[in-house]
Every structure is written in C-alpha cells, then in structure tokens.
Design a protein around this motif. Structure first.
Motif, mmCIF file in Angstrom:
data_model
loop_
_atom_site.group_PDB
_atom_site.id
_atom_site.type_symbol
_atom_site.label_atom_id
_atom_site.label_comp_id
_atom_site.label_asym_id
_atom_site.label_seq_id
_atom_site.Cartn_x
_atom_site.Cartn_y
_atom_site.Cartn_z
ATOM 1 N N THR A 1 0.891 -1.084 0.002
ATOM 2 C CA THR A 1 -0.021 0.150 0.089
ATOM 3 C C THR A 1 0.952 1.242 -0.031
ATOM 4 O O THR A 1 0.553 2.328 -0.477
ATOM 5 C CB THR A 1 -1.076 0.178 1.076
ATOM 6 N N LEU A 2 1.835 1.314 0.778
ATOM 7 C CA LEU A 2 2.920 2.648 0.853
ATOM 8 C C LEU A 2 3.348 2.651 -0.637
ATOM 9 O O LEU A 2 3.470 3.795 -0.841
ATOM 10 C CB LEU A 2 3.731 2.153 2.054
ATOM 11 N N LEU A 3 3.929 1.606 -0.954
ATOM 12 C CA LEU A 3 4.662 1.790 -2.414
ATOM 13 C C LEU A 3 3.835 2.153 -3.378
ATOM 14 O O LEU A 3 3.977 3.002 -4.118
ATOM 15 C CB LEU A 3 5.168 0.503 -2.717
ATOM 16 N N LEU A 4 2.525 1.788 -3.561
ATOM 17 C CA LEU A 4 1.499 2.205 -4.391
ATOM 18 C C LEU A 4 1.190 3.736 -4.176
ATOM 19 O O LEU A 4 1.135 4.478 -5.128
ATOM 20 C CB LEU A 4 0.277 1.463 -4.159
ATOM 21 N N LEU A 5 0.998 4.118 -2.683
ATOM 22 C CA LEU A 5 0.836 5.745 -2.614
ATOM 23 C C LEU A 5 1.953 6.441 -2.972
ATOM 24 O O LEU A 5 1.529 7.642 -3.376
ATOM 25 C CB LEU A 5 0.402 5.569 -0.975
ATOM 26 N N LEU A 6 3.131 6.030 -2.878
ATOM 27 C CA LEU A 6 4.372 6.730 -3.153
ATOM 28 C C LEU A 6 4.191 6.976 -4.832
ATOM 29 O O LEU A 6 4.460 8.122 -5.191
ATOM 30 C CB LEU A 6 5.584 5.986 -2.661
ATOM 31 N N ALA A 7 3.799 5.787 -5.490
ATOM 32 C CA ALA A 7 3.823 5.865 -6.969
ATOM 33 C C ALA A 7 2.717 6.802 -7.455
ATOM 34 O O ALA A 7 3.053 7.616 -8.228
ATOM 35 C CB ALA A 7 3.467 4.601 -7.492
ATOM 36 N N ILE A 8 1.603 6.762 -6.773
ATOM 37 C CA ILE A 8 0.531 7.720 -7.127
ATOM 38 C C ILE A 8 0.789 9.045 -6.861
ATOM 39 O O ILE A 8 0.788 9.904 -7.705
ATOM 40 C CB ILE A 8 -0.763 7.149 -6.414
ATOM 41 N N THR A 9 1.469 9.316 -5.729
ATOM 42 C CA THR A 9 2.194 10.387 -5.533
ATOM 43 C C THR A 9 2.997 11.501 -6.448
ATOM 44 O O THR A 9 3.027 12.388 -6.599
ATOM 45 C CB THR A 9 2.403 10.585 -4.034
ATOM 46 N N ALA A 10 4.045 10.257 -6.796
ATOM 47 C CA ALA A 10 5.078 10.575 -7.641
ATOM 48 C C ALA A 10 4.577 11.026 -9.066
ATOM 49 O O ALA A 10 4.910 11.983 -9.706
ATOM 50 C CB ALA A 10 6.292 9.796 -7.893
ATOM 51 N N ILE A 107 -8.233 0.184 -0.382
ATOM 52 C CA ILE A 107 -8.308 0.168 -1.809
ATOM 53 C C ILE A 107 -9.036 1.241 -2.295
ATOM 54 O O ILE A 107 -8.654 2.255 -3.016
ATOM 55 C CB ILE A 107 -8.943 -0.875 -2.265
ATOM 56 N N MET A 108 -10.143 1.781 -1.444
ATOM 57 C CA MET A 108 -10.987 3.112 -1.819
ATOM 58 C C MET A 108 -9.998 4.264 -1.466
ATOM 59 O O MET A 108 -9.940 5.387 -2.485
ATOM 60 C CB MET A 108 -12.101 3.030 -0.836
ATOM 61 N N GLY A 109 -9.170 4.240 -0.719
ATOM 62 C CA GLY A 109 -8.244 5.475 -0.254
ATOM 63 C C GLY A 109 -7.365 5.641 -1.576
ATOM 64 O O GLY A 109 -7.002 6.668 -1.880
ATOM 65 N N LEU A 110 -6.614 4.491 -1.953
ATOM 66 C CA LEU A 110 -5.821 4.627 -3.142
ATOM 67 C C LEU A 110 -6.456 4.935 -4.477
ATOM 68 O O LEU A 110 -6.043 5.946 -5.027
ATOM 69 C CB LEU A 110 -4.970 3.101 -3.218
ATOM 70 N N VAL A 111 -7.695 4.687 -4.713
ATOM 71 C CA VAL A 111 -8.569 4.914 -5.859
ATOM 72 C C VAL A 111 -8.662 6.527 -5.611
ATOM 73 O O VAL A 111 -8.400 7.134 -6.767
ATOM 74 C CB VAL A 111 -9.666 4.189 -6.015
ATOM 75 N N SER A 112 -9.203 6.867 -4.403
ATOM 76 C CA SER A 112 -9.396 8.218 -4.300
ATOM 77 C C SER A 112 -8.055 9.276 -4.478
ATOM 78 O O SER A 112 -8.030 10.201 -5.337
ATOM 79 C CB SER A 112 -9.965 8.655 -3.123
ATOM 80 N N ALA A 113 -7.003 8.668 -3.825
ATOM 81 C CA ALA A 113 -5.857 9.495 -4.301
ATOM 82 C C ALA A 113 -5.587 9.380 -5.551
ATOM 83 O O ALA A 113 -4.706 10.432 -6.141
ATOM 84 C CB ALA A 113 -4.574 8.731 -3.371
ATOM 85 N N ALA A 114 -5.453 8.239 -6.411
ATOM 86 C CA ALA A 114 -5.200 8.348 -7.823
ATOM 87 C C ALA A 114 -6.037 9.040 -8.663
ATOM 88 O O ALA A 114 -5.466 9.631 -9.370
ATOM 89 C CB ALA A 114 -5.433 6.795 -8.431
ATOM 90 N N LEU A 115 -7.356 9.232 -8.404
ATOM 91 C CA LEU A 115 -8.014 10.328 -9.048
ATOM 92 C C LEU A 115 -7.739 11.506 -8.692
ATOM 93 O O LEU A 115 -7.761 12.450 -9.838
ATOM 94 C CB LEU A 115 -9.579 10.088 -8.587
ATOM 95 N N LEU A 116 -7.367 12.039 -7.788
ATOM 96 C CA LEU A 116 -6.796 13.223 -7.277
ATOM 97 C C LEU A 116 -5.607 13.495 -8.140
ATOM 98 O O LEU A 116 -5.320 14.989 -8.537
ATOM 99 C CB LEU A 116 -6.922 13.344 -5.717
#
Length: 227
Positions: A1-10, A107-116
């Motif tokens: 999850t952390l790696l995915l969030l870092l990738a989305i943020t990058a 998963i919902m948090g990651l999807v929300s972050a990705a859309l943002l």
C-alpha cells in the motif's frame, strides 16, 4: 500500500511540475499580487494579513516567499507553491478515505488518491500559485483527524478499566483538528465556514451516540483553532 501511494503521489507530482512555468499560459493577476507580496516578505515585511487585492491570508504567501528566496523570483517559483500544495493533498486524501468505515477502505483510499493525482481540475489548479490550492490539504487532514477523534471514542470507551491509555487519544485528535482548522483559516477565506461542519457533526454524533464527548472534542478543536 505504501509503495502504491508513493507511486501515485510521484505521478501526481510529475503532472503538476510538467511545464509549470508555461501552462496555463500567462500569469494570473492573483498570482502577480502573491508574487509582489512574497517579494515584500523577502525584503523584511512580516504582516499577518496582506492588504493588496482586497486582502488575503498570509500562510500561502509566506510559502511562496520561501520558495522565491530559495530559487529566485520567477513564475516557476511562484507556481511551485501550488504544485507542492496540490501534491501533498494526495496522501492526505488517502489518509482521510482509508480511515472511513468503507469496505476495502485502503483500496478506496488509493483509488481516491489516484483520481486526485491524475484528473484534470486538481492538476490544473496545482499549476497556479493561488492560495486556494493549499486549502484542500488542511480540509482533508482536518476531516481525517476529526473522524479519528470520533472513531476513537468507542475504542476508548471499550478500554476503560483495562489499564490502557487509549482514553487519552480522542482528545489528542481533537487538538490536531484545531491545528488543521487554524492553518486552513490562515490560508483562505472560505475556511471560516469549516467550524459549522464540525459543530454539525459533533451535535449529530452526540445525539446519535447519546454521549457528550463529541461536543467536548469540538469545543477543544475550536478553542485550539481560536488560540
């Protein structure tokens, strides 16, 4: 999850930095006022309210001043404040959404972050050096802390008499709510409406749970913000 969030943020950061000094074309008048005030700050001014352009809150302008002082006066440096603000809200959005009682909340948090991170309007707003772009960060963090405070009430009640220290946690979250609320009010005018959301949520929480604690937490949050 952390790696995915870092990738989305990058990815979000890359989109916000892409042609930052040329897209959108032209320098918005509000960006120009912010830049002039940032130069005043670098020349020694230390106001807590800026009078140009009908008046503006100080936090974002001081942020611009720090970046202009670091990189020199340019459109890119002014807009970098917006790009950083728009990037930071991505993990903040994840923190808020994943804390909610949703199915597969992470998963919902990651999807929300990705859309943002990748949709047009958040990226477009982050290409401008405007203080409104910093406000969503404080709102997301305030809502996250407030939900954590409300959510922790039940955990704290369950732990009473068991020799744990979790009963203190709701009050710490309430203090955090006040800090984020204060930062929002130092950022943009519309933040003055946020206390209404907190009060409404606290009243509903107290009525539905038949407990006074949400009202007390709201009082602490508002007191910290006022201080």
């Amino acid at each position: 999850t952390l790696l995915l969030l870092l990738a989305i943020t990058a990815i979000g950061l890359a989109l916000r930095l892409y042609q930052l000094d040329t897209l959108p074309y032209g320098f918005h008048p509000d960006e120009g006022y912010n830049a002039l005030d940032a130069l005043d700050v670098l020349n020694g001014a230390r106001p807590i309210f800026f009078e140009r352009n009908n008046g503006r809150e100080p936090l974002f302008i001081y942020f611009i001043a720090s970046l202009v002082g670091l990189f020199g006066p340019s459109i890119w440096a002014v807009r970098l404040a917006g790009a950083i603000s728009g990037t930071l809200v991505i993990p903040a959005q994840y923190l808020f959404v994943q804390s909610l009682p949703l199915p597969r909340a992470r998963i919902m948090g990651l999807v929300s972050a990705a859309l943002l991170a990748v949709t047009f309007w958040p990226v477009h707003q982050a290409h401008k050096g405007l203080r409104a772009g910093l406000l969503p960060l404080w709102i997301a963090l305030m809502l996250w802390a407030w939900w954590r405070a409300i959510q922790t009430n039940d955990d704290a009640a369950d732990s009473m008499g068991q020799g744990t220290s979790r009963a203190v946690t709701p009050w710490a979250w309430a203090v955090a709510v006040g800090v984020f609320l204060a930062l929002a009010n130092y950022t943009y005018l519309l933040a003055r409406l946020l206390p209404l959301a907190l009060v409404g949520s606290a009243v509903w929480g107290a009525w539905s749970a038949r407990r006074w604690r949400p009202l007390a937490q709201c009082g602490i949050a508002l007191g910290v913000a006022a201080a």
